[in-house]
Structures are given as C-alpha cells and as structure tokens.
Design a protein around this motif. Structure first.
Motif, PDB file in Angstrom:
ATOM      1  N   VAL A 256       0.273  13.746  11.120  1.00 33.91           N
ATOM      2  CA  VAL A 256       0.876  12.488  11.548  1.00 33.91           C
ATOM      3  C   VAL A 256       1.102  11.577  10.347  1.00 33.91           C
ATOM      4  O   VAL A 256       0.383  11.646   9.339  1.00 33.91           O
ATOM      5  N   HIS A 257       2.139  10.721  10.493  1.00 29.02           N
ATOM      6  CA  HIS A 257       2.450   9.695   9.507  1.00 29.02           C
ATOM      7  C   HIS A 257       2.356   8.345  10.210  1.00 29.02           C
ATOM      8  O   HIS A 257       3.052   8.117  11.217  1.00 29.02           O
ATOM      9  N   LEU A 258       1.534   7.464   9.704  1.00 30.93           N
ATOM     10  CA  LEU A 258       1.372   6.138  10.282  1.00 30.93           C
ATOM     11  C   LEU A 258       2.544   5.255   9.859  1.00 30.93           C
ATOM     12  O   LEU A 258       2.766   5.031   8.662  1.00 30.93           O
ATOM     13  N   LYS A 259       3.287   4.768  10.847  1.00 28.81           N
ATOM     14  CA  LYS A 259       4.417   3.876  10.559  1.00 28.81           C
ATOM     15  C   LYS A 259       3.930   2.424  10.557  1.00 28.81           C
ATOM     16  O   LYS A 259       3.307   1.963  11.512  1.00 28.81           O
ATOM     17  N   VAL A 260       4.237   1.722   9.489  1.00 32.78           N
ATOM     18  CA  VAL A 260       3.846   0.327   9.328  1.00 32.78           C
ATOM     19  C   VAL A 260       5.099  -0.544   9.418  1.00 32.78           C
ATOM     20  O   VAL A 260       6.068  -0.317   8.688  1.00 32.78           O
ATOM     21  N   ASP A 261       5.087  -1.507  10.298  1.00 29.22           N
ATOM     22  CA  ASP A 261       6.201  -2.445  10.426  1.00 29.22           C
ATOM     23  C   ASP A 261       5.964  -3.611   9.481  1.00 29.22           C
ATOM     24  O   ASP A 261       5.181  -4.512   9.756  1.00 29.22           O
ATOM     25  N   THR A 262       6.661  -3.592   8.351  1.00 26.79           N
ATOM     26  CA  THR A 262       6.496  -4.654   7.355  1.00 26.79           C
ATOM     27  C   THR A 262       7.597  -5.698   7.435  1.00 26.79           C
ATOM     28  O   THR A 262       7.633  -6.623   6.618  1.00 26.79           O
ATOM     29  N   GLY A 263       8.497  -5.544   8.409  1.00 23.10           N
ATOM     30  CA  GLY A 263       9.575  -6.526   8.519  1.00 23.10           C
ATOM     31  C   GLY A 263      10.836  -6.014   9.170  1.00 23.10           C
ATOM     32  O   GLY A 263      11.763  -6.783   9.426  1.00 23.10           O
ATOM     33  N   MET A 264      10.898  -4.730   9.459  1.00 19.00           N
ATOM     34  CA  MET A 264      12.062  -4.180  10.147  1.00 19.00           C
ATOM     35  C   MET A 264      12.081  -4.608  11.613  1.00 19.00           C
ATOM     36  O   MET A 264      13.139  -4.808  12.199  1.00 19.00           O
ATOM     37  N   GLY A 265      10.899  -4.724  12.224  1.00 19.37           N
ATOM     38  CA  GLY A 265      10.812  -5.187  13.603  1.00 19.37           C
ATOM     39  C   GLY A 265      11.271  -4.177  14.626  1.00 19.37           C
ATOM     40  O   GLY A 265      11.708  -4.564  15.720  1.00 19.37           O
ATOM     41  N   ARG A 266      11.138  -2.910  14.304  1.00 17.21           N
ATOM     42  CA  ARG A 266      11.623  -1.870  15.214  1.00 17.21           C
ATOM     43  C   ARG A 266      10.427  -1.166  15.852  1.00 17.21           C
ATOM     44  O   ARG A 266      10.055  -1.458  16.975  1.00 17.21           O
ATOM     45  N   ILE A 267       9.800  -0.250  15.135  1.00 16.89           N
ATOM     46  CA  ILE A 267       8.550   0.350  15.591  1.00 16.89           C
ATOM     47  C   ILE A 267       7.564   0.300  14.428  1.00 16.89           C
ATOM     48  O   ILE A 267       7.951   0.141  13.265  1.00 16.89           O
ATOM     49  N   GLY A 268       6.288   0.439  14.754  1.00 17.50           N
ATOM     50  CA  GLY A 268       5.268   0.453  13.711  1.00 17.50           C
ATOM     51  C   GLY A 268       4.147  -0.515  14.010  1.00 17.50           C
ATOM     52  O   GLY A 268       4.325  -1.502  14.740  1.00 17.50           O
ATOM     53  N   ALA A 269       2.986  -0.239  13.452  1.00 17.91           N
ATOM     54  CA  ALA A 269       1.844  -1.145  13.567  1.00 17.91           C
ATOM     55  C   ALA A 269       2.090  -2.346  12.661  1.00 17.91           C
ATOM     56  O   ALA A 269       2.483  -2.197  11.506  1.00 17.91           O
ATOM     57  N   ARG A 270       1.819  -3.553  13.187  1.00 18.65           N
ATOM     58  CA  ARG A 270       2.195  -4.767  12.456  1.00 18.65           C
ATOM     59  C   ARG A 270       1.012  -5.464  11.783  1.00 18.65           C
ATOM     60  O   ARG A 270       1.044  -5.730  10.585  1.00 18.65           O
ATOM     61  N   SER A 271      -0.007  -5.786  12.557  1.00 17.60           N
ATOM     62  CA  SER A 271      -1.116  -6.571  12.008  1.00 17.60           C
ATOM     63  C   SER A 271      -2.058  -5.668  11.220  1.00 17.60           C
ATOM     64  O   SER A 271      -2.159  -4.461  11.468  1.00 17.60           O
ATOM     65  N   PHE A 272      -2.773  -6.272  10.262  1.00 15.69           N
ATOM     66  CA  PHE A 272      -3.749  -5.511   9.495  1.00 15.69           C
ATOM     67  C   PHE A 272      -4.817  -4.922  10.420  1.00 15.69           C
ATOM     68  O   PHE A 272      -5.300  -3.810  10.202  1.00 15.69           O
ATOM     69  N   GLU A 273      -5.164  -5.669  11.449  1.00 20.05           N
ATOM     70  CA  GLU A 273      -6.178  -5.184  12.387  1.00 20.05           C
ATOM     71  C   GLU A 273      -5.698  -3.931  13.103  1.00 20.05           C
ATOM     72  O   GLU A 273      -6.441  -2.934  13.216  1.00 20.05           O
ATOM     73  N   ASP A 274      -4.442  -3.965  13.605  1.00 20.64           N
ATOM     74  CA  ASP A 274      -3.903  -2.792  14.306  1.00 20.64           C
ATOM     75  C   ASP A 274      -3.790  -1.599  13.363  1.00 20.64           C
ATOM     76  O   ASP A 274      -4.102  -0.464  13.728  1.00 20.64           O
ATOM     77  N   ILE A 275      -3.326  -1.852  12.154  1.00 24.21           N
ATOM     78  CA  ILE A 275      -3.174  -0.769  11.175  1.00 24.21           C
ATOM     79  C   ILE A 275      -4.531  -0.144  10.870  1.00 24.21           C
ATOM     80  O   ILE A 275      -4.674   1.087  10.810  1.00 24.21           O
ATOM     81  N   GLN A 276      -5.522  -0.986  10.698  1.00 26.58           N
ATOM     82  CA  GLN A 276      -6.867  -0.499  10.388  1.00 26.58           C
ATOM     83  C   GLN A 276      -7.424   0.342  11.534  1.00 26.58           C
ATOM     84  O   GLN A 276      -8.016   1.405  11.313  1.00 26.58           O
ATOM     85  N   GLN A 277      -7.204  -0.108  12.764  1.00 26.82           N
ATOM     86  CA  GLN A 277      -7.707   0.626  13.930  1.00 26.82           C
ATOM     87  C   GLN A 277      -7.028   1.988  14.056  1.00 26.82           C
ATOM     88  O   GLN A 277      -7.685   3.003  14.290  1.00 26.82           O
TER      89      GLN A 277
ATOM     90  N   THR B 258       5.449  10.710  13.820  1.00 27.84           N
ATOM     91  CA  THR B 258       5.231   9.306  13.493  1.00 27.84           C
ATOM     92  C   THR B 258       4.332   8.683  14.567  1.00 27.84           C
ATOM     93  O   THR B 258       4.593   8.842  15.764  1.00 27.84           O
ATOM     94  N   VAL B 259       3.294   7.981  14.132  1.00 28.23           N
ATOM     95  CA  VAL B 259       2.364   7.345  15.075  1.00 28.23           C
ATOM     96  C   VAL B 259       2.107   5.909  14.639  1.00 28.23           C
ATOM     97  O   VAL B 259       2.227   5.578  13.458  1.00 28.23           O
ATOM     98  N   PHE B 260       1.735   5.061  15.605  1.00 27.15           N
ATOM     99  CA  PHE B 260       1.414   3.678  15.275  1.00 27.15           C
ATOM    100  C   PHE B 260       0.696   2.952  16.415  1.00 27.15           C
ATOM    101  O   PHE B 260       0.400   1.768  16.304  1.00 27.15           O
ATOM    102  N   GLN B 261       0.416   3.655  17.519  1.00 31.17           N
ATOM    103  CA  GLN B 261      -0.228   3.030  18.669  1.00 31.17           C
ATOM    104  C   GLN B 261      -1.565   3.700  18.954  1.00 31.17           C
ATOM    105  O   GLN B 261      -1.654   4.929  19.041  1.00 31.17           O
ATOM    106  N   GLN B 262      -2.596   2.871  19.140  1.00 32.72           N
ATOM    107  CA  GLN B 262      -3.922   3.374  19.429  1.00 32.72           C
ATOM    108  C   GLN B 262      -3.946   4.182  20.724  1.00 32.72           C
ATOM    109  O   GLN B 262      -4.533   5.269  20.788  1.00 32.72           O
ATOM    110  N   GLU B 263      -3.315   3.655  21.756  1.00 34.73           N
ATOM    111  CA  GLU B 263      -3.305   4.340  23.048  1.00 34.73           C
ATOM    112  C   GLU B 263      -2.591   5.684  22.949  1.00 34.73           C
ATOM    113  O   GLU B 263      -2.994   6.661  23.590  1.00 34.73           O
ATOM    114  N   TRP B 264      -1.539   5.736  22.156  1.00 36.10           N
ATOM    115  CA  TRP B 264      -0.808   6.999  21.963  1.00 36.10           C
ATOM    116  C   TRP B 264      -1.756   8.066  21.415  1.00 36.10           C
ATOM    117  O   TRP B 264      -1.757   9.214  21.877  1.00 36.10           O
ATOM    118  N   LEU B 265      -2.533   7.696  20.429  1.00 33.41           N
ATOM    119  CA  LEU B 265      -3.456   8.652  19.813  1.00 33.41           C
ATOM    120  C   LEU B 265      -4.469   9.171  20.821  1.00 33.41           C
ATOM    121  O   LEU B 265      -4.782  10.372  20.851  1.00 33.41           O
TER     122      LEU B 265
END
Length: 387
Positions: A125-146, A103-110
């Motif tokens: 890898v599987h990109l984790k998207v935080d859509t409302g759980m508030g735990r881990i995952g990319a949140r903003s559209f900009e971060d997800i896109q990057q 599971t990945v979601f951070q640019q620096e991690w990559l």
C-alpha cells in the motif's frame, strides 16, 4: 487487426520512448520513473504505452482503477503497478492475487480490507497525503499518524510508499506548490520519527518533474509529458528539453460536393454558403470523441493547408470547407502534421477552451489505433473487433 472506416489515430511509440529517455537524463539517477497509463494511457493505449515505457526505462506503472491494473496484468505486464484511485476494501484480495499496489488513506478502510485477507497474505500500500489538492488523502497530522501506524503494525499490509499530488505545479507563479512541498516534507519527517520508512516516496507529476527534478524523493510520476504534451501552456517557455507528441489523428474525405449560395450544411442549418464552394464530408464525429465544440472555430489539414469545419459536427460525420474540388479518399489530418503545416493537441484544446489532456482522453474505442516505432507499423488495434 483490420478496421473498416477511414478514420484512425497513429501512436508513435518511439516518441514515448524518447520522452522517457529525456526524463531519464533530466532526473537524478536514484529517481525511478513511474509511467502513468491511466485512462487507456490518456487515449494512447495502455498496454502498448506501458510496454514501450518499460522498455525505455520506466520501472513503475500507475493507473486510476483496479480494472485498469488487472487488464495490464492479464496482458502480461509484470512491473509494479500502483492504483492511484480508491479501491473498495472488499476488492483487496484482487490486489493480493494480481500483485497490485493500492492507495490508502482511511483508517476504516484498513480495518475492513484486513478482514478480507488470511494469515500470510499481505498487500503493498501507498499512503496518500492530501497536502492541498483537496481530492483524496489523509489531511491532518493526526489522521496521517493513525493510518501510518495501522499500516506498519498490521501484517496484512506492506508500507511500500507514501505520496502526494500537486494542484498547481504547472503554474509558474504559484505559492501553493511550495506549501505542498513543505507540508509533504513535514509528513515524511513525522513518519520517519515514528520509526517507519516507506520504501518509496513520491510527489512529482509531469510538471513538478520538469521543474523540480531534485526535489522528488525517489519516484517521478510521468503522465502528460510522456505523451509529448506540455502540462500547461505557460510551461512551454521553461521546458528543460523538447517533448515529442506521440499521437496524431487522421481521416479521409468520403464525399465531395459543390454547394450554391444560400445552401446550408449540417444540423440547425448554422452554416450557410455565401458563394459557390466545395464541401467535404469526413467519417468522424462526436461519438469518436471529436466533440461538437471542435467545429465552432476548428481547423483541419488537407493537402498541407488549413481549412475550417462547415456546420455542426454530427455523431458520426463532419463537414469541412475545401479550397477547391478534391478527390474522395484524400487524407485529412485533425491532429498532426502535413508538410510544413501542423495542428497540435494544444491548438485543438485552445480552440475548445479546454486542456490537451482532454483531447486525447476523449478519443473513443471507435477510433482504431495504429502503433508505430521508428516509422514501422507494429500493430493495428481495433477495440470494437477485439473480442
């Protein structure tokens, strides 16, 4: 494998497989089943449950930790495994060597993980998207896109999947689950417009898979329901099929005594006999995962009848009221059925003001597991002696 104390859990692998089979009928044929076996399969036994789930039709497995994934590989599990928690970038080589998806979601991690691999080496890898759980995952559209762009453009990564996790899918009157669905669909559309198409898209935990089978993309992650437990009490009324609990917990009386009025039992002398009565001692305590709170209003089954704990649960032992004198060696059921009477994990959870997930997860390695299929014992697992 033997065990030398009369306390044990029984795991019915047939129940696991029946639950998987029920999901297979319930879900669209295109939807893969990912069996969630993290936390030692919620206390049931990761390898045994994983094997049974795969045999019943699961095509994926998921865990929380790299350690759990490697353990399954070392035991011979070859099916795809996703680590759903955070893995250190310095450990990415292990994922490559053991063919484990991360599971990945951070640019620096990559960027850091990419440095650990050489030409020709790539990790799924599987990109984790935080859509409302508030735990881990990319949140903003900009971060997800990057992050999606980096994955797709870096030869050390294979964009195998993208997923999110619901916070309230087990609540029948929650608007958040609809908002999370909509946000994830927007993210999927955005990534596709970038020209990127992950092979697997998944958002369905047990609750969502039970309630919204046609909205889950192409993987359903089945956790608590695979073990025959309902994701929440309120969902019991809307289950599309019955769930069969896989775990039961048993022990035996190791001592029986008569106490007189005024006699006390256990630490703190909180239990005081009001009359002459029989008390039984059980070889199970909070070091086994049968925590002190269970003794406050908890019950057990003995000779098909409910009876209560007497006094505080100790580290290794606990005491119960007996309706009459009984023999040492009498079986006592803490979770499961005796005759027509039953105590479920839900009953224990309700009494302890917690959730059924916690009841099985808390059972420690001191409790041997006996694995059965079609009523026949397949294996006895004693983790203490398994070295």
């Amino acid at each position: 494998m033997n065990y030398y104390r009369d306390t044990w859990a029984e795991i019915d692998l047939s129940a696991i497989q029946e639950n998987i089979a029920s999901f297979r009928k319930h879900l669209p044929q295109k939807t893969n089943i990912m069996a969630v076996v993290k936390a030692n399969a919620y206390g049931h036994g990761a390898y045994q449950v994983a094997s049974a789930a795969v045999e019943a039709g699961a095509t994926w497995l998921s865990v929380a930790l790299m350690d759990e994934a490697i353990a399954l590989r070392k035991q011979g599990i070859e099916e795809p495994i996703l680590v759903m928690g955070v893995t250190r970038p310095s450990d990415v080589r292990l994922a490559y060597e053991w063919k484990i998806s991360l599971t990945v979601f951070q640019q620096e991690w990559l960027h850091e993980a990419s440095k650990q691999l050489v030409d020709g080496e790539a990790v799924n890898v599987h990109l984790k998207v935080d859509t409302g759980m508030g735990r881990i995952g990319a949140r903003s559209f900009e971060d997800i896109q990057q992050v999606a762009t980096t994955i797709a453009s870096n030869p050390h990564f294979i964009f195998e999947g993208m997923f999110t996790h619901f916070a309230t899918a087990d609540e029948l009157q929650s608007e958040l689950v609809d908002q999370q669905f909509a946000r994830f669909e927007d993210v999927v559309d955005m990534v596709r417009q970038m020209g990127v198409e992950p092979t697997y898209l998944h958002c369905g935990n047990s609750a969502a898979s039970l309630r919204f089978p046609t909205k889950l993309f192409n993987i359903a992650r089945i956790g608590i329901a695979m073990y025959g437990l309902t994701p929440s009490p309120e969902m019991k009324a809307v289950l599309p099929f019955s769930l069969k609990p896989a775990l039961s917990l048993h022990t035996k009386l190791v001592h029986v005594k008569k106490v007189e009025p005024g006699d006390t039992v256990s630490y703190g002398a909180t239990y005081v006999a009001l009359k002459e009565e029989w008390i039984g001692t059980l070889p199970i305590g909070y070091a086994d995962g049968w925590i002190r709170r269970y003794g406050e209003n908890g019950e057990v089954l003995v000779q098909g009848k409910r009876t209560r704990f007497a006094g505080r649960i100790c580290m290794d032992q606990s005491m119960i009221q007996l309706p009459h004198e009984m023999n040492v060696g009498e079986t006592v059921t803490l979770i499961g059925r005796q005759g027509e009477a039953e105590i479920s994990a839900d009953d224990v959870a309700r009494q302890a003001m917690t959730i059924n997930y916690e009841i099985s997860c808390l059972l420690t390695a001191r409790v041997p597991r006996i694995y059965k299929k079609q009523g026949r014992i397949l294996e006895k697992m004693n983790a203490i002696l398994n070295f």
